[in-house]
Design a protein around this motif. Structure first.
Motif, mmCIF file in Angstrom:
data_model
loop_
_atom_site.group_PDB
_atom_site.id
_atom_site.type_symbol
_atom_site.label_atom_id
_atom_site.label_comp_id
_atom_site.label_asym_id
_atom_site.label_seq_id
_atom_site.Cartn_x
_atom_site.Cartn_y
_atom_site.Cartn_z
ATOM 1 N N ALA A 232 0.831 -1.198 0.000
ATOM 2 C CA ALA A 232 0.000 0.000 0.000
ATOM 3 C C ALA A 232 0.869 1.253 0.000
ATOM 4 N N VAL A 233 0.251 2.359 -0.373
ATOM 5 C CA VAL A 233 0.878 3.676 -0.246
ATOM 6 C C VAL A 233 0.062 4.468 0.772
ATOM 7 N N GLU A 234 0.731 5.416 1.428
ATOM 8 C CA GLU A 234 0.088 6.160 2.503
ATOM 9 C C GLU A 234 -0.233 7.578 2.078
ATOM 10 N N VAL A 235 -1.426 8.026 2.421
ATOM 11 C CA VAL A 235 -1.814 9.436 2.313
ATOM 12 C C VAL A 235 -2.524 9.800 3.604
ATOM 13 N N ARG A 236 -2.457 11.088 3.964
ATOM 14 C CA ARG A 236 -3.015 11.530 5.246
ATOM 15 C C ARG A 236 -3.924 12.732 5.075
ATOM 16 N N VAL B 99 -3.610 2.832 1.044
ATOM 17 C CA VAL B 99 -4.350 2.453 -0.155
ATOM 18 C C VAL B 99 -3.631 1.287 -0.818
ATOM 19 N N LYS B 100 -4.340 0.151 -0.894
ATOM 20 C CA LYS B 100 -3.765 -1.034 -1.528
ATOM 21 C C LYS B 100 -3.397 -0.706 -2.965
ATOM 22 N N ILE B 101 -2.223 -1.179 -3.371
ATOM 23 C CA ILE B 101 -1.757 -0.835 -4.710
ATOM 24 C C ILE B 101 -1.849 -2.027 -5.655
ATOM 25 N N GLY B 102 -1.737 -1.703 -6.914
ATOM 26 C CA GLY B 102 -1.756 -2.677 -7.984
ATOM 27 C C GLY B 102 -1.936 -1.922 -9.295
#
Length: 95
Positions: free
Chosen positions: A45-49, A57-60
């Motif tokens: 995942a990547v993080e946003v705040r 947010v799970k990535i792909g």
């Protein structure tokens, strides 16, 4: 602070805005967090705040495409002027 794990299919406009703002050219390997969820599955995942929430947010490939499509949608299909020449060096010498 709340923490949420979100799949790309459930992204809100707010989170999409944050993703596109934080990663306008896409995310890099260094931006990806890898962990195991409660079921023992490996999640990337990547993080946003926001002020009160951390989103992972799970990535792909589908997330990347959704971010790209959303970014293009926000900018319009083509904001450029077709008669405007941005750099004369792009043309061959005979012009």
């Amino acid at each position: 602070m709340k923490r949420r794990i979100i799949d790309y299919e459930k992204l809100t406009t707010e989170v999409l805005d944050l993703l596109v703002e934080k990663f306008p050219d896409g995310y890099n390997y260094d931006d990806i967090m890898t962990f195991q969820n409660a079921r023992g599955e490996t999640i990337k995942a990547v993080e946003v705040r926001t002020d009160d929430t951390i989103y992972l947010v799970k990535i792909g490939m589908k997330l990347e495409q959704k971010m790209e499509d959303y970014s293009e949608e926000e900018m319009g299909e083509d904001d450029s002027d077709p008669t405007e020449i941005s750099n004369e060096d792009d043309f061959p010498d005979e012009y």
